[in-house]
Design a protein around this motif. Structure first.
Motif, PDB file in Angstrom:
ATOM      1  N   GLY A  11       0.849  -1.186   0.000  1.00 56.39           N
ATOM      2  CA  GLY A  11       0.000   0.000   0.000  1.00 56.39           C
ATOM      3  C   GLY A  11       0.882   1.233   0.000  1.00 56.39           C
ATOM      4  N   MET A  12       0.567   2.204  -0.833  1.00 59.67           N
ATOM      5  CA  MET A  12       1.375   3.424  -0.920  1.00 59.67           C
ATOM      6  C   MET A  12       0.460   4.642  -0.902  1.00 59.67           C
ATOM      7  N   GLY A  13       0.517   5.336   0.247  1.00 60.78           N
ATOM      8  CA  GLY A  13      -0.347   6.492   0.399  1.00 60.78           C
ATOM      9  C   GLY A  13       0.423   7.777   0.149  1.00 60.78           C
ATOM     10  N   THR A  37      -5.421   5.634   2.898  1.00 61.17           N
ATOM     11  CA  THR A  37      -5.120   6.916   3.541  1.00 61.17           C
ATOM     12  C   THR A  37      -5.699   8.082   2.738  1.00 61.17           C
ATOM     13  N   ASN A 128      -4.583  -0.767   2.692  1.00 61.21           N
ATOM     14  CA  ASN A 128      -3.517  -0.466   3.647  1.00 61.21           C
ATOM     15  C   ASN A 128      -3.840   0.794   4.446  1.00 61.21           C
ATOM     16  N   LEU A 130      -2.306   3.275   8.000  1.00 60.52           N
ATOM     17  CA  LEU A 130      -1.290   3.532   9.021  1.00 60.52           C
ATOM     18  C   LEU A 130      -2.013   3.589  10.367  1.00 60.52           C
ATOM     19  N   THR A 242      15.049  -0.025   4.739  1.00 63.81           N
ATOM     20  CA  THR A 242      15.308   0.549   3.405  1.00 63.81           C
ATOM     21  C   THR A 242      14.018   0.763   2.624  1.00 63.81           C
ATOM     22  N   GLY A 244      10.394   2.192   1.256  1.00 65.76           N
ATOM     23  CA  GLY A 244       9.848   3.524   1.001  1.00 65.76           C
ATOM     24  C   GLY A 244       8.816   3.890   2.049  1.00 65.76           C
ATOM     25  N   GLY A 245       8.462   5.186   2.111  1.00 67.70           N
ATOM     26  CA  GLY A 245       7.444   5.653   3.051  1.00 67.70           C
ATOM     27  C   GLY A 245       8.019   5.867   4.436  1.00 67.70           C
ATOM     28  N   ALA A 285       9.749  -7.242   3.333  1.00 66.81           N
ATOM     29  CA  ALA A 285       9.628  -5.979   2.588  1.00 66.81           C
ATOM     30  C   ALA A 285      10.801  -5.068   2.905  1.00 66.81           C
ATOM     31  N   GLY A 287      13.465  -3.381   0.086  1.00 63.61           N
ATOM     32  CA  GLY A 287      14.586  -3.818  -0.736  1.00 63.61           C
ATOM     33  C   GLY A 287      14.448  -5.238  -1.253  1.00 63.61           C
ATOM     34  N   GLN A 306       6.775  -8.131  -0.022  1.00 64.01           N
ATOM     35  CA  GLN A 306       5.955  -6.953  -0.316  1.00 64.01           C
ATOM     36  C   GLN A 306       6.868  -5.932  -0.978  1.00 64.01           C
ATOM     37  N   THR A 309       8.535   0.362  -3.915  1.00 62.96           N
ATOM     38  CA  THR A 309       9.231   1.298  -4.799  1.00 62.96           C
ATOM     39  C   THR A 309       9.116   0.928  -6.280  1.00 62.96           C
ATOM     40  N   THR A 442       8.359   9.972  -1.932  1.00 66.88           N
ATOM     41  CA  THR A 442       9.045   9.016  -1.063  1.00 66.88           C
ATOM     42  C   THR A 442       9.315   7.731  -1.832  1.00 66.88           C
ATOM     43  N   GLY A 444      11.918   3.835  -1.520  1.00 64.53           N
ATOM     44  CA  GLY A 444      12.918   3.076  -0.786  1.00 64.53           C
ATOM     45  C   GLY A 444      14.284   3.183  -1.452  1.00 64.53           C
ATOM     46  N   ASP A 446      15.786   1.028  -2.935  1.00 61.91           N
ATOM     47  CA  ASP A 446      15.786   0.276  -4.194  1.00 61.91           C
ATOM     48  C   ASP A 446      15.594   1.173  -5.420  1.00 61.91           C
TER      49      ASP A 446
HETATM   50  C1  LIG Z   1       5.534   5.954  -2.456  1.00 62.87           C
HETATM   51  C2  LIG Z   1       5.426   5.027  -1.281  1.00 62.87           C
HETATM   52  C3  LIG Z   1       4.414   5.222  -0.353  1.00 62.87           C
HETATM   53  C4  LIG Z   1       4.250   4.333   0.709  1.00 62.87           C
HETATM   54  N1  LIG Z   1       3.187   4.498   1.561  1.00 62.87           N
HETATM   55  C5  LIG Z   1       2.927   3.560   2.499  1.00 62.87           C
HETATM   56  C6  LIG Z   1       1.727   3.612   3.270  1.00 62.87           C
HETATM   57  O1  LIG Z   1       0.910   4.516   3.100  1.00 62.87           O
HETATM   58  N2  LIG Z   1       1.520   2.635   4.183  1.00 62.87           N
HETATM   59  C7  LIG Z   1       2.410   1.596   4.372  1.00 62.87           C
HETATM   60  O2  LIG Z   1       2.154   0.722   5.214  1.00 62.87           O
HETATM   61  N3  LIG Z   1       3.550   1.519   3.637  1.00 62.87           N
HETATM   62  C8  LIG Z   1       3.804   2.451   2.701  1.00 62.87           C
HETATM   63  N4  LIG Z   1       4.915   2.323   1.892  1.00 62.87           N
HETATM   64  C9  LIG Z   1       5.756   1.114   2.032  1.00 62.87           C
HETATM   65  C10 LIG Z   1       5.331   0.018   1.029  1.00 62.87           C
HETATM   66  O3  LIG Z   1       4.032  -0.447   1.273  1.00 62.87           O
HETATM   67  C11 LIG Z   1       6.286  -1.181   1.058  1.00 62.87           C
HETATM   68  O4  LIG Z   1       6.234  -1.871   2.274  1.00 62.87           O
HETATM   69  C12 LIG Z   1       7.727  -0.779   0.841  1.00 62.87           C
HETATM   70  O5  LIG Z   1       7.800   0.150  -0.200  1.00 62.87           O
HETATM   71  C13 LIG Z   1       8.570  -2.000   0.514  1.00 62.87           C
HETATM   72  O6  LIG Z   1       9.912  -1.679   0.334  1.00 62.87           O
HETATM   73  P1  LIG Z   1      10.517  -1.193  -1.087  1.00 62.87           P
HETATM   74  O7  LIG Z   1      10.142   0.235  -1.175  1.00 62.87           O
HETATM   75  O8  LIG Z   1      11.980  -1.396  -0.927  1.00 62.87           O
HETATM   76  O9  LIG Z   1       9.921  -2.035  -2.169  1.00 62.87           O
HETATM   77  C14 LIG Z   1       5.139   3.235   0.856  1.00 62.87           C
HETATM   78  C15 LIG Z   1       6.173   3.075  -0.066  1.00 62.87           C
HETATM   79  C16 LIG Z   1       6.331   3.947  -1.124  1.00 62.87           C
HETATM   80  C17 LIG Z   1       7.433   3.728  -2.115  1.00 62.87           C
END
Ligand SMILES: Cc1cc2nc3c(=O)[nH]c(=O)nc-3n(C[C@H](O)[C@H](O)[C@H](O)COP(=O)(O)O)c2cc1C
Length: 480
Positions: A11-13, A37, A128, A130, A242, A244-245, A285, A287, A306, A309, A442, A444, A446
């Motif tokens: 999930g990416m908010g 979110t 997803n 927070l 490592t 993102g978020g 999750a 990287g 999971q 990025t 935002t 990670g 990666d």
């Molecule tokens: C742009 C972005 C927004 C994110 N927003 C959330 C979020 O709202 N809630 C959450 O639990 N994780 C969030 N994450 C984390 C991702 O769900 C995921 O666990 C994480 O990116 C995995 O690692 P990676 O970035 O190395 O692939 C976000 C990641 C990115 C890249």
């Protein structure tokens, strides 16, 4: 054979993993996850933009509470869209148990996002949240359940009371959730409460109870959640620093490197043997978005991974196209840089920030923005001297924050993530016809590896399927 997904698109908010991305991933048989979110604001703003493609209104047509859907369309839909220099409507902020207008938008917004992600296929879709953003929890979850979310994933906190909430809301029963209120006395009960009956316009059958996955960064926290949860926990996403978020803060005393980034060490390593003892499926999750790392995760006993990025920059993600292209160009040029800021997020969690000109990662853009708090998702609930609840955000105007008992030092460097993240998905607020909110990206660590998904001709686009094809190749090899 297990029907659990090997790849979860994280999930990416706000709105980066919107319904288009989650649908693309779930169609392929892996788990697509929408961000829950701020989807109330997102629904209202998309309607004010004229609802391009008619998707929001199509989702609302399937919403079971017709009068509520009509109220929302009437209040926010602008045929043809608002003029570019006009502001979006300022909505009331979430409070404890209200106000009704935002509660309705929240139920409907969560419904629409999940409904659209589920359209056209029969595979599960997740949502997803927070944990720290507590005020919308009950209305959000009810909306997601009404649309048939198959999974709820939650991190950034200790979500021990969510499983029980899911059980109750699936039966349309009233639910409560303990609100964290800074300064509250032990005996004080500050629970959020929500009764679906006050919103239901018709009888509905029992809803499916989604699987619940907690996103955690420590085996101690995983054990605590299993022990204290008030209902079934179905697994864990174990997210390293490592990712993102937002990231979990490092254990022990906060130490910064020369660039001001948080330093993580041995104590932050999760003991997977201890996780395995809990007997629940887990995904790794942070990287893990490459075929090699997927293989490694499987060898370590995980069900899968999971990934965030790699999906954040694909065509289907909600990230602004100009930001995507500018960052991908930096990746190609070897210039992409991500920092782990300990000051940017009002949540006080470390937050990964991509350095990008014209965004709030840059000091001059930050300095030029007047402090305004008008979305309020990251506000902290605190107890007033009179024993009431009020809210403050360390990114709001300093004098207001201090007048609410906040510490002026805590405001240094704080970004208004609410406005910035809306701007990052093409929904920026415009103020006085002049100032348009800037975004902030935002990702990670990666990020620097995304070149592997790009076409050889120098193009700057790839799809969710391109990511899945590379990752799934490992699974095919493993099967043969
Ligand atoms: C742009 C972005 C927004 C994110 N927003 C959330 C979020 O709202 N809630 C959450 O639990 N994780 C969030 N994450 C984390 C991702 O769900 C995921 O666990 C994480 O990116 C995995 O690692 P990676 O970035 O190395 O692939 C976000 C990641 C990115 C890249």
């Amino acid at each position: 054979m297990s029907d659990l997904p090997v790849i979860i698109q994280g999930g990416m908010g706000a709105g980066v993993s919107a319904w288009q991305l989650a649908q693309a991933v779930s169609r392929r048989g892996q788990l697509g996850v929408v961000s829950g979110t701020a989807v109330d604001q997102i629904l209202a703003r998309r309607l004010q933009d004229g609802d391009p493609g008619g998707h929001m209104r199509r989702g609302l047509e399937h919403f079971p509470f017709r009068a509520m859907a009509d109220r929302i369309v009437q209040a926010y839909y602008i045929p043809g869209g608002k003029a570019a220099r006009d502001p979006y409507k300022t909505l009331p902020m979430h409070r404890k148990d209200g106000p009704r207008e935002i509660q309705e938008l929240c139920i409907a917004g969560n419904f629409v996002e999940v409904f659209l992600a589920r359209e056209g296929h029969n595979n599960p879709v997740g949502i997803n949240y927070l944990e720290k953003i507590q005020l919308p929890h009950l209305t959000s979850l009810y909306g997601a359940l009404l649309a048939g979310a198959g999974y709820v994933l939650m991190g950034a906190g200790i979500p021990v009371k969510i499983p029980g909430v899911l059980d109750r809301l699936a039966n349309h029963e009233p639910a409560t959730y303990p609100l964290h209120v800074t300064g509250a006395y032990d005996a004080e009960d500050f629970c959020l409460s929500f009764d679906p009956a006050e919103f239901m316009e018709c009888d509905l059958p029992k809803l499916a109870r989604p699987q619940f996955l907690a996103i955690i960064a420590s085996n101690v926290l995983a054990a605590t959640i299993v022990k204290r949860a008030n209902g079934r926990v179905d697994g864990f996403v174990i997210e390293g620093p490592t990712a993102g978020g937002h990231n979990a803060p490092p254990r022990g005393k906060l130490q910064l490197d020369q660039a001001g980034d948080a330093i993580y060490g041995e104590r932050d390593r999760v003991d997977l043997d201890k996780i395995k003892e809990l007997g629940l499926p887990f995904w790794l999750a942070g990287g893990y978005g490459t075929p090699e790392k997927l293989q490694e995760a499987l060898a370590l006993g995980a069900v899968g991974i999971q990934v965030g990025t790699a999906f954040a920059y694909c065509e289907e993600s909600g990230l602004r196209k100009d930001y995507k292209e500018a960052v991908l160009q930096k990746v190609i040029d070897g210039q992409a840089r991500v920092t782990t800021s300990t000051s940017a997020s009002p949540t006080n969690f470390p937050f990964k920030v991509v350095r990008l000109e014209g965004t709030l990662s840059e000091q001059e853009v930050y300095d030029a923005r007047p402090r305004i708090c008008d979305l309020g998702f990251l506000r902290e609930s605190y107890r007033t001297a009179e024993g009431k609840i009020d809210f403050r955000c360390s990114a709001e105007p300093v004098s207001i924050y201090v007048s609410k008992g906040g510490n002026a030092e805590d405001t240094t460097g704080k970004r208004c993530l609410c406005n910035a993240l809306m701007a990052t998905i093409t929904l920026p607020q415009v103020r006085n016809g002049k100032l348009t909110e800037s975004g902030m990206v935002t990702s990670g660590n990666d990020l620097s590896k995304l070149g592997r998904f790009l076409p050889p001709d120098g193009g700057l686009t790839y799809t969710a399927s391109d990511v899945l094809n590379q990752l799934e190749a490992v699974l095919k090899v493993a099967k043969n």
